[in-house]
Design a protein around this motif. Structure first.
Motif, PDB file in Angstrom:
ATOM      1  N   VAL A  25     148.116  29.874 135.664  1.00 56.33           N
ATOM      2  CA  VAL A  25     147.128  30.925 135.379  1.00 56.33           C
ATOM      3  C   VAL A  25     147.292  31.417 133.939  1.00 56.33           C
ATOM      4  CG1 VAL A  25     146.341  33.246 135.986  1.00 56.33           C
ATOM      5  CG2 VAL A  25     146.892  31.596 137.797  1.00 56.33           C
ATOM      6  N   PHE A  51     134.317  26.047 140.586  1.00 59.63           N
ATOM      7  CA  PHE A  51     134.522  27.223 139.749  1.00 59.63           C
ATOM      8  C   PHE A  51     133.280  28.092 139.823  1.00 59.63           C
ATOM      9  CE2 PHE A  51     133.685  29.233 135.596  1.00 59.63           C
ATOM     10  CZ  PHE A  51     134.812  30.019 135.461  1.00 59.63           C
ATOM     11  N   LYS A  92     147.656  31.136 146.559  1.00 58.27           N
ATOM     12  CA  LYS A  92     146.641  31.880 145.797  1.00 58.27           C
ATOM     13  C   LYS A  92     147.303  32.787 144.758  1.00 58.27           C
ATOM     14  CE  LYS A  92     143.148  31.948 149.424  1.00 58.27           C
ATOM     15  NZ  LYS A  92     142.242  30.972 148.899  1.00 58.27           N
ATOM     16  N   SER A  94     145.900  35.926 142.146  1.00 55.97           N
ATOM     17  CA  SER A  94     144.811  36.791 141.698  1.00 55.97           C
ATOM     18  C   SER A  94     145.305  37.545 140.473  1.00 55.97           C
ATOM     19  CB  SER A  94     144.415  37.755 142.811  1.00 55.97           C
ATOM     20  OG  SER A  94     143.288  38.505 142.423  1.00 55.97           O
ATOM     21  N   PRO A 123     139.992  37.242 138.987  1.00 57.01           N
ATOM     22  CA  PRO A 123     139.953  35.883 139.506  1.00 57.01           C
ATOM     23  C   PRO A 123     140.814  35.711 140.755  1.00 57.01           C
ATOM     24  CG  PRO A 123     141.554  35.994 137.754  1.00 57.01           C
ATOM     25  CD  PRO A 123     140.921  37.372 137.867  1.00 57.01           C
ATOM     26  N   PHE A 125     142.572  32.292 142.164  1.00 50.88           N
ATOM     27  CA  PHE A 125     142.883  30.872 142.013  1.00 50.88           C
ATOM     28  C   PHE A 125     143.412  30.364 143.342  1.00 50.88           C
ATOM     29  CE2 PHE A 125     143.203  32.564 137.788  1.00 50.88           C
ATOM     30  CZ  PHE A 125     142.922  31.525 136.912  1.00 50.88           C
ATOM     31  N   VAL A 132     144.805  23.620 140.489  1.00 52.14           N
ATOM     32  CA  VAL A 132     143.825  24.537 141.062  1.00 52.14           C
ATOM     33  C   VAL A 132     142.698  23.731 141.705  1.00 52.14           C
ATOM     34  CG1 VAL A 132     142.167  26.376 140.543  1.00 52.14           C
ATOM     35  CG2 VAL A 132     144.383  26.316 139.362  1.00 52.14           C
ATOM     36  N   LEU A 135     138.409  28.140 141.898  1.00 58.64           N
ATOM     37  CA  LEU A 135     138.585  29.378 141.138  1.00 58.64           C
ATOM     38  C   LEU A 135     137.313  30.187 141.265  1.00 58.64           C
ATOM     39  CD1 LEU A 135     139.914  31.360 139.226  1.00 58.64           C
ATOM     40  CD2 LEU A 135     139.340  29.840 137.319  1.00 58.64           C
ATOM     41  N   VAL A 137     135.751  33.972 140.262  1.00 58.97           N
ATOM     42  CA  VAL A 137     136.002  35.116 139.380  1.00 58.97           C
ATOM     43  C   VAL A 137     134.865  36.128 139.518  1.00 58.97           C
ATOM     44  CG1 VAL A 137     136.585  35.874 137.046  1.00 58.97           C
ATOM     45  CG2 VAL A 137     137.075  33.512 137.737  1.00 58.97           C
TER      46      VAL A 137
END
Length: 162
Positions: A25, A51, A92, A94, A123, A125, A132, A135, A137
């Motif tokens: 990240v 994404f 995950k 965030s 975000p 992930f 990843v 994703l 966001v």
């Protein structure tokens, strides 16, 4: 930092021992986005990852995502991502971020303003192994558009009762 942005201080990562997922990240924002280095995309994402960006579009795969990065960083000169916090749970990660740059090309139907603009993002992930897979966001697009339109200082309509 622009004096009208929040006074929250971004993480510097000095002295931090990041987990492998949090390091991805950090690399995504500080190495890839802040330098528009799309060559790092295969080191971060599965080839067919999904994404959903903070500015709205949904893309699939490396090529479409590279196009999105090029568009955002062309629209916003000196694009920077400020990471304030990262939270990890299982596969995950965030985070809480602020994205900002100088508005140099048309965005959301608004011609370049030359102003320093920003928006906040959160975000999520999702990892599959070391890369990843997805994703998502959430971004404060309304705040960004207000800053592009120079309405950043407009009073909010919501008020509390004293």
């Amino acid at each position: 930092m622009n004096p009208t942005m929040d006074d929250e201080v971004p993480m510097t990562f000095e002295g931090y021992a990041l987990s492998p997922q949090k390091e991805i990240v950090r690399k995504f924002y500080k190495d890839m986005w802040d330098h528009a280095d799309v060559s790092l995309i295969p080191e971060i994402f599965h080839p067919d990852f999904t994404f959903r960006g903070s500015l709205g579009p949904t893309v699939v795969g490396h090529a479409q995502f590279a196009d999105y990065v090029r568009w955002v960083t062309a629209c916003l000169d000196n694009y920077t991502s400020d990471i304030f916090v990262m939270i990890e749970e299982g596969a995950k990660v965030s985070a809480k971020l602020r994205f900002h740059g100088i508005h140099r090309q048309s965005m959301f139907g608004h011609a370049a303003s030359g102003r320093h603009v920003w928006w906040n993002g959160a975000p999520i992930f999702t990892f599959e192994g070391p890369l990843v897979r997805d994703l998502w966001v959430l971004g404060d697009v309304y705040g960004l558009i207000n800053r592009i339109e120079d309405n950043a200082l407009a009073e909010p309509e919501f008020r509390t009762v004293a």
